[in-house]
Every structure is written in C-alpha cells, then in structure tokens.
Design a protein around this motif. Structure first.
Motif, PDB file in Angstrom:
ATOM      1  N   SER A 153       0.836  -1.206   0.000  1.00 32.52           N
ATOM      2  CA  SER A 153       0.000   0.000   0.000  1.00 32.52           C
ATOM      3  C   SER A 153       0.868   1.252   0.000  1.00 32.52           C
ATOM      4  N   ILE A 154       1.934   1.223   0.813  1.00 33.68           N
ATOM      5  CA  ILE A 154       2.840   2.375   0.866  1.00 33.68           C
ATOM      6  C   ILE A 154       3.596   2.511  -0.445  1.00 33.68           C
ATOM      7  N   LEU A 325      13.503   9.942  -6.278  1.00 37.85           N
ATOM      8  CA  LEU A 325      13.102   9.608  -4.905  1.00 37.85           C
ATOM      9  C   LEU A 325      13.660  10.615  -3.910  1.00 37.85           C
ATOM     10  N   LYS A 326      14.940  10.909  -4.040  1.00 38.87           N
ATOM     11  CA  LYS A 326      15.576  11.826  -3.088  1.00 38.87           C
ATOM     12  C   LYS A 326      15.116  13.259  -3.305  1.00 38.87           C
ATOM     13  N   CYS A 328      12.255  14.204  -4.388  1.00 38.35           N
ATOM     14  CA  CYS A 328      10.866  14.314  -3.945  1.00 38.35           C
ATOM     15  C   CYS A 328      10.751  14.287  -2.425  1.00 38.35           C
ATOM     16  N   HIS A 329      11.537  13.457  -1.763  1.00 35.39           N
ATOM     17  CA  HIS A 329      11.341  13.223  -0.340  1.00 35.39           C
ATOM     18  C   HIS A 329      12.436  13.781   0.560  1.00 35.39           C
ATOM     19  N   GLY A 330      13.572  14.148  -0.010  1.00 33.98           N
ATOM     20  CA  GLY A 330      14.713  14.538   0.805  1.00 33.98           C
ATOM     21  C   GLY A 330      14.494  15.815   1.609  1.00 33.98           C
ATOM     22  N   SER A 331      15.062  15.840   2.811  1.00 36.68           N
ATOM     23  CA  SER A 331      15.004  17.062   3.636  1.00 36.68           C
ATOM     24  C   SER A 331      16.353  17.410   4.241  1.00 36.68           C
ATOM     25  N   VAL A 353      13.292   8.384   1.371  1.00 38.06           N
ATOM     26  CA  VAL A 353      12.002   7.914   1.862  1.00 38.06           C
ATOM     27  C   VAL A 353      11.387   8.918   2.825  1.00 38.06           C
ATOM     28  N   VAL A 354      10.105   8.762   3.111  1.00 35.03           N
ATOM     29  CA  VAL A 354       9.437   9.667   4.034  1.00 35.03           C
ATOM     30  C   VAL A 354       9.653   9.262   5.482  1.00 35.03           C
TER      31      VAL A 354
END
Length: 493
Positions: A153-154, A325-326, A328-331, A353-354
């Motif tokens: 699902s994730i 991926l990075k 979009c989700h990186g902080s 990842v989140v």
C-alpha cells in the motif's frame, strides 16, 4: 507460577539473557516451526475476545515477572495465534514458512539497525541495492532506483507522490496550492490502497477515476481512454495510471501493453501494482502475464506473498535514474546526512524515503535467494500454478462446487453448493441463499481449527471462496483435503 521469583531485569546479565533466548528459540522451533507447519495440528485455536483477554492476561503492571512466566507467555501467544505457516492456511495472499527467509528475519531483528545510513547499516545498504537491482532486471530495466517500503500500500502511495512531484515539483514546497485539480486512473478491480493513498496525499478520493474492467477483472483500455477524455473535459489534469498485475480477488492481470500505449499517448506516469503478481516474472512459463511491464515508470512488488519471503518484504521499483526519490522526499537532516563524511555520502539512502527509521527488509529475500537460486524460486512459482490447476480440475469433478471463473493465476474462486441448493439453481432466491453458505462454513472451519479460506462478495456475485495457492509446502493432498473438508462441514446445509 505465582510463587516464582520475579525476574526484574536481565540488563548486564549476559548469561541469563542467553539462557532466556535459547529457551524462547526452543519454543519457537517446537511450537511454530514444527507444530505450526504440521497438517495434523490446528491452524488456529479460536477463542472469543473476552476469553482470550483473560487467557493472555494482557494487563501491563509495575512489577516484573519470572523467566518461567515469560516463557509461558510466549507459549500462550503462539498457542492462540493463527499459524500462517500451516499447510491449511489459505486465507491471505501470503502463507508458508521459508527457513532461510526466517533465518534472515531473525538476524535482522537481532542486529536491530536502521536502513538510513551506510555508517550504521553498511551491509544492508549494499545488499538492498543489489536485491533491488535484481528485481529491476526481472522487470526488464538495466538501470533505475527503488526502495523497500513498509507494505505494498505504501509502495503504491509512493508512486502517486512521485508522479505528482515529477509533474509539479513546486508542490513539495507549496503543497496543494501549487496544483490544479488532478486525476489518476485505475481499474475498478484495483487494490483499495489507491484511493487511500489519494486521500492521504491530499488529492481526495474524487481524484481517482475508476476504469471499467471486463468480465475477467482486467482493465479495459478503451474505457481508460474515455475516462481520460472525461477528466480533461471537466478541467482536471491527468497525471497517473495505476494498472494491476494480480488483482486481490480474481487474480487478474491488466493488459499492460495496451495500457502503456494509452499512457504514452497522454504523457502519463504508468505505475503497475504487481504486489501480488510480480513474482510471476521469475517463471519463464508464466511471465507473459506481465508483458509490457518494462514500459512502466514504477512497479510495486511484494516477495513476501508468492515467494514466501516473510512479512514484510515490499519493493518499489523505479525506471527513473534522475534521483527522483531523493528530490521528492529529501530534507537533508544535518544530524544524519552530513555531506562531509569520510565515505561516499551517496550511500546514505535514508533521504529517499518519508520515514526516518526504516527496518531492514532485504536480508530475508537475499538469503532465501542465495539458498534457492533463481531456478528454485521459479520452480516455486510454477508449482503454485500447477497445484491451482489441479485444484480446478478436481473441483469440476464434484457437484458440490461451482467455479466463479477459470483462473489465470493462483486465485481459485468458487462456490460451495450445499445439498439443499443443488437442484435449485434456477430458483429466484438461489443467489441469496448461496451467498449465506460461505460465512457459515468459514465459522465452522475456524472454530474447528481445520483450515482457513477467505470469502467475499464481488460485484453482483454473492459470497464465494477465494482459495489462494501460495504456500510452497502445499501438495495435491492439501488440495484434496480442502474439498473434502468443505463437503464435511457443509453436508447438513
């Protein structure tokens, strides 16, 4: 046990800790691995909730308990839990117990690390990438990206988020204010996580346009084209199509080549939810069911299902090579992802990842693959197909069963027709009465502990059983038992 000396703590007592763990492992081997996989034992020991609460003594207290009490609690937990490794557990899309995968899970839990930086998980950072590379190659990609997620699902939610970010990168900072009304498309047979994901990501469930499926549960590409046109006419911006390879109930495979053609014409991200059916890629005989999957932008694949890698083992695979991926989700958390480390910081994959902490899910699959080899896993998939076909042929020989449809996968869907209904198929209340049979038989089998099979209504069809042939330990004798046991349980209906 009430007079046992309390064991307040094992902290610092290595000898006592080792003794406890040896005892626990002994209980697991005896009660789960040996008895839990034996057809002569029960699948479950059913108890009503209030009784079960009392038997387990769930209350948490201030005082600690003795080692003897703790071991007894482990036995009780195992006794009253459903044995999903049992050869008569057919209830879910996962079942069975692979010893090598279990060994990997034990090692994983014992090492208790997080899969976010190379400095604390060097083995698993490298291992995860190698496993993902192998899975991508089976999809048909020579490069790409990916990550193990906490469930299919994730993985599906990630795909929606990545597709949205690729189309509207400003949404990462500005949120929904940066977006026009969006539309994503999936089959009416899709997994419910697509709608959940749309709600979770702020798109709303109305953004999910349900595409019609044919009588076998496959997405109809012509209706996908029509739905895209309708969404555009209403002022919405199409951005993603989620196809399914192995639907949950019927085990249907969407026509990926035709769906990919539609996506290509409209510039849409194609995600394939192959959580259930992805493992078919290992079979040279059956992988044609996923023809066209190499044209997808992302794929969700759960080896914990058909391959029995153990919960949970869910991969999200990407064709992208731009570090999407990075981005979009990186902080860039400075206390984890320092850029002046003494090794290549590209190995710190946690910013993809989140999550922050992320469990290791690659070792169980890697160790199982090392032991079985690709050929062994292919035989496992082919055996599941062969047993499903055997079950269908045996089912057809008995007047007590009626197929919902000929399966193309290992989901075998059927009705049990009790004696009182066998001559009444044309009667006005036949369907209504037939729909009441499966719930009654399910209760009987669970209370008896003889087996577990799922049932559900589907569209206009009343309740029917969905038999899942996934456990690698299954034999023809288990298929025969299933049919015989249903006849025993329903002989008075």
């Amino acid at each position: 046990m009430a007079d046992s000396q309390p064991l307040l703590s094992l902290d610092g007592d290595a000898v006592a800790a080792e003794a406890l763990l040896r005892d626990v492992f002994g209980i697991v081997v005896d009660e789960v691995i040996r008895k839990g996989t034996s057809a002569s034992e029960k699948v479950c020991e059913w108890r009503e909730p209030e009784e079960l609460k009392q038997l387990l003594d769930l209350e948490l207290r201030n005082e600690g308990e003795s080692q003897e009490q703790i071991l007894e609690r482990c036995r009780a937990v195992i006794r009253y839990s459903v044995k999903t490794c049992h050869p008569r557990f057919f209830n879910q899309l996962f079942s069975g117990l692979d010893p090598h995968a279990l060994a990997g899970r034990i090692v994983t839990e014992s090492l208790n690390t997080s899969q976010y930086t190379y400095e604390i998980a060097p083995v698993f950072v490298l291992m995860e990438e190698e496993v993902l590379k192998k899975l991508r190659a089976l999809v048909g990609w020579s490069s790409g990206d990916g990550v193990f997620c906490p469930g299919g699902s994730i993985s599906n939610m990630y795909a929606v988020n990545l597709a949205r970010y690729r189309r509207y990168p400003d949404c990462k900072q500005r949120g929904l204010w940066a977006l026009p009304p969006l539309a994503l498309f999936t089959s009416e047979e899709c997994h419910y996580s697509v709608k959940k994901g749309a709600a979770f990501l702020g798109l709303g469930t109305d953004s999910v346009r349900m595409v019609k499926a044919d009588e076998r549960g496959k997405m109809i590409p012509e209706d996908l084209e029509r739905q895209i046109g309708l969404a555009e006419a209403e002022g919405a911006m199409p951005f993603l199509v989620s196809a399914t390879s192995g639907t949950t109930v019927l085990g249907a495979f969407d026509p990926l080549e035709a769906v990919a053609d539609v996506c290509q014409r409209h510039g849409l991200w194609l995600h394939v939810d192959a959580a259930w059916g992805g493992s078919v890629l290992l079979s040279q005989t059956h992988r044609h069911l996923l023809n066209g999957i190499q044209r997808a932008d992302s794929v969700a694949w759960n080896p914990h299902k058909l391959l029995s890698a153990g919960l949970q083992c869910s991969a999200l695979l990407l064709r992208d090579t731009s570090n999407l991926l990075k981005r979009c989700h990186g902080s860039q958390a400075s206390y984890l992802f320092q850029q002046d480390k003494f090794y290549d910081v590209a190995l710190d994959t946690g910013d993809k990842v989140v999550q922050c902490g992320r469990r290791v899910d690659c070792l169980k699959l890697w160790l199982m693959w090392k032991a079985q080899g690709g050929q062994g896993l292919e035989r496992r998939v082919d055996q599941a197909f062969a047993l499903a076909r055997y079950l269908v042929e045996e089912l057809k020989k008995r007047e007590t069963f009626e197929l919902v449809m000929e399966p193309e996968f290992v989901n075998v869907c059927f009705w049990f027709v009790p004696p009182s209904l066998r001559e009444k198929k044309g009667s006005p209340d036949y369907g209504e009465r037939l729909a009441k049979v499966a719930p009654i038989l399910k209760e009987r089998m669970v209370r008896k502990g003889s087996m577990m099979i799922g049932y559900q209504p589907h569209g206009t069809r009343g309740n029917f059983f969905r038999m899942v042939v996934a456990n690698p330990a299954l034999t023809r004798a288990d298929m025969d038992f299933l049919l015989n046991e249903l006849e025993r349980l329903g002989q008075d209906l």
